[in-house]
Design an enzyme around this catalytic site. Structure first.
Site, PDB file in Angstrom:
ATOM      1  CG  ASP A 337       3.498  -9.397 -15.835  1.00 10.09           C
ATOM      2  OD1 ASP A 337       2.148  -9.773 -16.273  1.00 10.09           O
ATOM      3  OD2 ASP A 337       3.427  -8.329 -15.098  1.00 10.09           O
ATOM      4  CG  ASP A 627       2.549  -5.755 -12.345  1.00  7.78           C
ATOM      5  OD1 ASP A 627       3.829  -5.967 -12.699  1.00  7.78           O
ATOM      6  OD2 ASP A 627       2.258  -6.411 -11.662  1.00  7.78           O
ATOM      7  CG  ASP A 631       7.155  -5.272 -16.218  1.00  7.61           C
ATOM      8  OD1 ASP A 631       7.804  -6.300 -16.638  1.00  7.61           O
ATOM      9  OD2 ASP A 631       6.367  -5.350 -15.584  1.00  7.61           O
TER      10      ASP A 631
END
Length: 908
Positions: A337, A627, A631
């Site tokens: 990410d 995070d 996800d």
């Protein structure tokens, strides 16, 4: 208060009814596997299973020898040694994983008792988060964590950090339908559990609590076990299968060949004698199976993984699942990410384009305007790191002041605020009227979208002085275009002196008669972490693909990719895709496109998970960073899930490793450790399998020649201790080697025993057998009382002479043989250390303290056992010079290896 009259809230009876119907506002904790079950799972390792079979066979052999009187109770030492190896390999791994689990639980604590302001029975109360129920009216202010899912009843300049769910660090919320964002993941009037209020204030009605919230649904889904087989598991399975088949084949050859020889020598069959011979042959065959099993391998793997877990924690990698250490070394793709991993997750001023007119106080005006015209605050924590409270964009301006050495709080306190218009998406600007101690006058400060702010300006301050806005605007717009092309947010600043009695704001906007002076613009972005470009370059050099998967805009994602040198000038539309485009393509088309993809923007949770599974279908080993709650599906699907230290509990529960400092640089270190760990395991396999090949061949030769093993059971126990425990400690403790990052990732279906290892194992094993066999032949024909009298001509002359001069070997000769056998292994351990590169075995030896300590223990242990072991080890003390001769003569094993490595270096 009007809010109490407008939203009276629930009564006590309604609260109880709601809680009974919808439950408490708590998340069901993840089901923990019982400790006993976790321990038993350690026995599912393929090599451990072989060892368990070998243990049973070893016990059978020991019982046979004791029952026939061929050996005493010392025959039980071999099965005891195997049992000890099994226990150590399983217990060590279990204890390290338990320790990591305890650290993880501390890191992942969820506070269900944080206070929440609700309206009940017409009164505002503060209750614990867990007591919030469906139907509650919740008051929301900047900095509050949203306690449950709900809809906004009223909203004033509400901005929410939804990154835990969508990856979006800032989403604007409103109750005005005309202003709804149709492309938003969640409706513009919906606020979700796990999000945080960045600015503004509002009132929400709770619609879902606990597991029923969007956050709770993903949290529950994240508890699904990730049963993806690791590359190391597959390779150990293959190795275990090969060892089992090879040992069974050798055992079958012994059974068939010895039976055929007996039958040819005994035309008239004595069934009693034949039965005894057959049982003895079966015991020899079982001995081969036991000897072939590398009982130290599980110990080596476990110790390597355990040591890596400990050292990786020092590098900010909290490993929860032991095999994840090694799997990171096999990673071929990292799907990362953006926010918080590649970037600092803190908005900062990248460029400030202000012009200070000569002999003016423009700089001080800018400082005062930024400090006073803001609703954000800075909080300096105990560690001295500034934390933004409130809108991150406003916080970036305050951080910029701090970088200039300006105390924003002092300026704000001195400038008395008369009136203020907070920022809204409708206005696109914020304005504050203050009594300025700097200008000794009432001033209106404005900041906002530059194109809007410039519309209110009649002039601009430049380095040459005041110029009309019409003439300077093109230059400003060119600068803005440059910043926007770099995916940065821009803010324009202006001010004006105003009278004390005039109207400043009309109908929620700046009064039309006020004409501002434009001060300049700032470009604000979430900057890339300093270590990331180098870390990404290292991954690319190591043959690992890096793909950015983010909920941010394509322009921002592409710009970040450019800054970290992932996006090249020649890259184009084929290298980037949006989430909706990704979802609309079928799997076949995507599989053709995926190798070229570097950026997936506007990605949704299922996009990331689908990407992982498609990559895995192509035999890629995928590591995923994340995070947020969104996800979790991808973290679960990946071979290695990497959560961030300040990520959500859902992401952490779904992950295998938690990156405590959130840095991509730490991920690169995890790859380094994983590759080094795998190389260390290969070194141990090379070392131990060489000895196993030698031991199997010695037993095999002895079976056909009718000779007994020159090594006693207790001596073999010591040899096994060196091969297993000590060698495992030595090779597992080797520090990581940066050179492994120059290699390409190994293929998922590669065999852990490479072609080079196979040649080394077979070649060195046969060489050891020939040397040891020749040594036995020499001792049978020459009465040896010191190694100093060794005659090389007699060694070769008696190599094939199977008529011994002596009936048996003396204890001194057997002690020499035992010590030479041990020292051959000792020096071969140095060759194993050097495996995988062309460097000398002495390279970086000063950094291998654990290895050096183990070599000293082996040396001291062998001398002590021979000097003091006596009848227990069937040894007698050797002459001091014999130790020197043995040490020097057997070192030829190392020197041959050094010469080979030197030639390879010269050729390369």
């Amino acid at each position: 208060m009007s809010s109490k009259l407008e939203y009276p809230g629930l009564s006590d009876a309604e609260v109880r009814a709601s809680r009974e119907k919808y439950g408490e506002n708590v998340l069901t904790p993840p089901a923990r596997t019982p400790m006993w079950k976790l321990f038993l799972e350690k026995f599912s390792d393929p090599i451990i299973r072989i060892l368990l079979v070998a243990l049973l066979l070893s016990i059978a052999v020991a019982v046979y020898h004791v029952a026939t009187g061929e050996a005493g109770m010392s025959a039980l030492f071999e099965p005891a040694g195997i049992a000890l190896a099994i226990l150590l390999a399983t217990v060590v791994g279990f204890l390290f994983e338990m320790s990591a689990a305890r650290k993880f639980d501390i890191l992942n604590q969820v506070n269900d008792d944080q206070p929440v302001k609700v309206v009940r029975d017409g009164h505002i109360l503060e209750i614990p988060k867990r007591d919030v129920v469906v139907g509650d009216i919740v008051m929301l202010n900047a900095g509050d964590e949203i306690p449950a899912d709900g809809v906004l009843l009223s909203a004033v300049s509400v901005q929410v950090n939804e990154s835990s769910l969508t990856g979006e660090p800032m989403a604007t919320k409103t109750t005005v339908e005309a202003d709804f964002d149709k492309e938003a993941t969640y409706p513009s009037n919906a606020v979700m559990n796990g999000s945080t209020m960045l600015g503004g204030y509002g009132v929400m009605r709770v619609t879902q609590v606990g597991d029923a919230t969007e956050y709770g649904k993903v949290y529950t889904g994240s508890q699904i076990e990730n049963n993806t087989q690791t590359p190391l598991d597959k390779q150990l399975n293959t190795l275990a299968s090969f060892i089992t088949k090879a040992s069974y084949v050798i055992a079958a050859i012994i059974l068939i060949a010895r039976t055929a020889i007996y039958l040819s020598d005994h035309p008239v069959l004595d069934w009693l004698s034949f039965g005894s011979y057959l049982l003895s042959t079966a015991m020899i065959a079982v001995t081969v199976i036991v000897v072939a099993v590398p009982e130290g391998l599980p110990m080596s793997v476990t110790l390597s993984l355990a040591m890596s877990m400990k050292r990786m924690l020092a590098n900010n990698n909290l490993v929860r699942k032991m095999h994840a250490c090694e799997t990171m070394g096999a990673a071929t793709v990292i799907c990362t990410d953006k926010t918080g991993t590649l970037t600092q997750n803190q908005m900062r001023v990248s460029e400030a384009d202000f012009a200070y007119a000569p002999d003016s106080n423009t700089k001080e005006i800018i400082y005062e305007g930024i400090a006073a015209n803001s609703t954000a605050h800075l909080d300096e924590g105990a560690n001295g790191v500034m934390k933004v409270l409130g809108n991150p964009t406003e916080g970036a301006l305050l951080l910029w002041l701090a970088d200039q050495g300006v105390d924003y709080a002092a300026l704000r306190n001195q400038a008395h605020v008369v009136e203020q218009l907070t920022f809204s998406t409708e206005r696109k600007y914020m304005a504050t009227v203050v009594d300025s101690p700097l200008l000794k006058h009432r001033v209106v400060y404005v900041k906002g979208a530059p194109e809007y702010v410039m519309n209110f300006c009649s002039q601009q301050i430049t380095a040459q002085g005041l110029v009309p806005m019409e003439s300077s605007r093109p230059a400003v717009e060119a600068k803005l275009l440059q910043y926007q092309n770099q995916a940065m947010r821009t803010l324009g600043f202006a001010y004006a002196l105003v009278g004390d009695d005039e109207p400043y704001f009309v109908a929620g906007h700046l009064a039309p008669h006020i004409r501002l002076t434009f001060l300049g613009v700032t470009a604000i972005a979430d900057p890339v972490r300093k270590e990331v470009p180098e870390a990404v370059a290292e991954c690319l050099q190591a043959g690992i693909q890096v793909k950015i998967v983010t909920g941010d805009t394509p322009a921002t994602a592409r710009e970040i990719a450019r800054q970290i040198s992932l996006w090249k000038p020649e890259d184009g539309d084929r290298n980037i895709i949006t989430g909706p485009e990704f979802a609309n393509l079928d799997d076949k088309t995507l599989l053709e496109r995926i190798p070229d993809l570097k950026v997936i923007a506007r990605a949704r949770p299922m996009d990331k998970e689908r990407l992982v599974k498609l990559l895995q279908s192509q035999d890629e080993v995928v590591a995923v960073t994340g995070d947020g709650t969104n996800d979790a599906p991808a973290l679960n699907a990946a071979q290695v899930g990497l959560s961030m230290g300040d990520g959500t509990s859902v992401a952490k529960e779904a992950s295998d490793i938690t990156i405590i400092d959130n840095s991509f640089g730490s991920i690169t270190k995890a790859v380094l450790w994983g590759r080094s760990l795998y190389r260390n395991i290969q070194k141990f396999i090379l070392f131990q399998m060489t000895i196993n090949v030698a031991a199997c061949l010695i037993v095999l030769i002895g079976a056909f020649l009718g000779t007994e093993s020159p090594l006693t059971v207790t001596q073999m126990l010591w040899v096994n201790l060196i091969m297993d425990t000590f060698a495992a400690l030595a090779l597992a403790s080797l520090p990581p080697d940066e050179r492994v990052m120059r290699d390409k990732p190994r293929h998922l279906n590669d065999n852990i025993v490479t072609r080079a290892m196979g040649k080394g194992i077979i070649g060195t094993g046969i060489a050891f057998v020939l040397l040891l066999f020749g040594l036995l032949q020499y001792f049978k024909h020459v009465d040896v009382t010191s190694i100093a009298q060794f005659d090389l001509r007699l060694f070769f002359a008696n190599f094939f002479n199977f008529t011994p001069v002596h009936e048996g070997l003396t204890r001194y000769e057997l002690t020499l043989f035992f010590s030479i056998f041990v020292f051959l292994q000792f020096w071969n351990m140095f060759n194993a250390k050097a495996f995988g590169n062309v460097q000398s075995a002495f390279s970086r030896l000063n950094t291998c303290k654990g290895f050096l300590w183990v070599t000293l223990i082996i040396l001291a242990g062998q001398i002590l056992i021979v000097s003091l072991g006596g009848s227990l080890f069937s040894v007698t003390p050797l002459k001091p010079m014999d130790w020197v001769y043995i040490f020097a003569a057997t070192s030829i094993v190392l020197w041959i290896g050094e010469i080979y490595r030197l030639i390879r270096r010269l050729v390369a």
